[in-house]
Design a protein around this motif. Sequence first.
Motif, PDB file in Angstrom:
ATOM      1  N   TYR A 123      -1.553   0.634   1.346  1.00 19.46           N
ATOM      2  CA  TYR A 123      -0.477  -0.240   1.818  1.00 19.46           C
ATOM      3  C   TYR A 123      -0.299  -1.436   0.884  1.00 19.46           C
ATOM      4  CZ  TYR A 123      -1.287   2.579   6.003  1.00 19.46           C
ATOM      5  OH  TYR A 123      -1.450   3.644   6.860  1.00 19.46           O
ATOM      6  N   VAL A 180      -3.498  -1.257  11.010  1.00 21.82           N
ATOM      7  CA  VAL A 180      -4.498  -0.367  10.417  1.00 21.82           C
ATOM      8  C   VAL A 180      -5.884  -0.932  10.733  1.00 21.82           C
ATOM      9  CG1 VAL A 180      -4.212  -1.593   8.183  1.00 21.82           C
ATOM     10  CG2 VAL A 180      -5.301   0.655   8.214  1.00 21.82           C
ATOM     11  N   ASN A 223     -10.483   0.737   7.511  1.00 17.76           N
ATOM     12  CA  ASN A 223      -9.780   1.861   6.868  1.00 17.76           C
ATOM     13  C   ASN A 223      -9.416   1.461   5.431  1.00 17.76           C
ATOM     14  OD1 ASN A 223      -8.144   3.993   6.130  1.00 17.76           O
ATOM     15  ND2 ASN A 223      -6.934   3.991   8.012  1.00 17.76           N
ATOM     16  N   ASN A 231      -4.267  12.742  -3.224  1.00 17.04           N
ATOM     17  CA  ASN A 231      -3.325  13.402  -4.140  1.00 17.04           C
ATOM     18  C   ASN A 231      -1.975  12.693  -4.224  1.00 17.04           C
ATOM     19  OD1 ASN A 231      -4.529  16.004  -5.184  1.00 17.04           O
ATOM     20  ND2 ASN A 231      -4.979  16.160  -3.005  1.00 17.04           N
ATOM     21  N   GLY A 232      -1.908  11.498  -3.677  1.00 22.72           N
ATOM     22  CA  GLY A 232      -0.651  10.743  -3.759  1.00 22.72           C
ATOM     23  C   GLY A 232       0.366  11.128  -2.691  1.00 22.72           C
ATOM     24  N   GLY A 269       0.213  10.458   0.647  1.00 21.23           N
ATOM     25  CA  GLY A 269       0.451   9.278   1.488  1.00 21.23           C
ATOM     26  C   GLY A 269       1.424   8.323   0.804  1.00 21.23           C
ATOM     27  N   LEU A 295      -7.030   7.066  13.789  1.00 22.05           N
ATOM     28  CA  LEU A 295      -5.794   7.237  14.556  1.00 22.05           C
ATOM     29  C   LEU A 295      -6.052   6.864  16.013  1.00 22.05           C
ATOM     30  CD1 LEU A 295      -4.701  10.613  12.917  1.00 22.05           C
ATOM     31  CD2 LEU A 295      -3.698   8.353  12.509  1.00 22.05           C
ATOM     32  N   LYS A 350      -1.079  -1.534  -2.276  1.00 26.31           N
ATOM     33  CA  LYS A 350      -0.538  -1.011  -3.541  1.00 26.31           C
ATOM     34  C   LYS A 350       0.988  -0.925  -3.468  1.00 26.31           C
ATOM     35  CE  LYS A 350      -0.824   3.215  -6.334  1.00 26.31           C
ATOM     36  NZ  LYS A 350      -1.419   4.565  -6.391  1.00 26.31           N
ATOM     37  N   ARG A 400      -9.158   3.075   2.605  1.00 23.28           N
ATOM     38  CA  ARG A 400      -8.183   3.898   1.886  1.00 23.28           C
ATOM     39  C   ARG A 400      -6.759   3.511   2.305  1.00 23.28           C
ATOM     40  NH1 ARG A 400      -8.367   9.409  -0.068  1.00 23.28           N
ATOM     41  NH2 ARG A 400     -10.579   9.361   0.406  1.00 23.28           N
TER      42      ARG A 400
END
Length: 174
Positions: free
Chosen positions: A142, A131, A135, A104-105, A107, A35, A144, A137
């Motif tokens: 994004y 991003v 990063n 856990n989905g 985001g 961030l 996906k 993950r």
Amino acid sequence: MIRNNKKIIIRQASKNDARVLVDYLNIIGGESNFLTFGAGEFGISIEEEESFIEKVLKKENDLFIVAEIDGEIIGSLNFSGGLRERTAHVGEFGMSVLKKYWGNGIGEELIKYLINWSKDSGIIRKINLRVRTDNERGIYLYKKLGFLEEGLLRRDFVINDKFYDSLLMGLCID
Ligand SMILES: CC(C)(COP(=O)(O)OP(=O)(O)OC[C@H]1O[C@@H](n2cnc3c(N)ncnc32)[C@H](O)[C@@H]1OP(=O)(O)O)[C@@H](O)C(=O)NCCC(=O)NCCS
């Protein structure tokens, strides 16, 4: 949405969330280096956060949503659209999820909410994000959800004298 028997609610932020959100953002700043602020570096007072939320609620091309479990804010996403007629159709977002809830989905649900809201808005035709290139993950998530790589910003971050590049990604809303 239900995860591990817990109900996760995604909803728009309200002025009453300001205090909790400032605490939340100061915590998540320290949970990753992805961030634009670190632990305790959010640098916005509760009053400023209240005004920010009020502004978002009035502006038809802005969105501020939170993910909540048992009344606790565990994720947030903020999208800001352009101020002028020629850029009102496009905006950029930033997001985070509390580290103990990663994977856990949550985001994914926050971004899906943004995409559906954009489709329903009648204004938004493009969602942008940036991003850090390391990063993995974030970039996986994004891609996906259909975001495409559009460019590279070199030296976009500096942390402890080390520079980091950012990837620009975007999703067109038709
Ligand atoms: C990026 C972030 C918002 C994702 O939130 P999340 O709730 O963990 O996201 P989700 O669980 O919906 O999706 C994460 C996906 O990444 C995958 N993943 C986890 N680690 C990964 C890795 N090292 N490389 C690639 N993919 C990875 C997960 O398997 C999951 O995909 P799946 O659901 O298809 O299995 C969260 O990790 C976060 O807050 N990070 C710190 C702040 C940040 O980076 N914000 C974005 C700045 S642009």
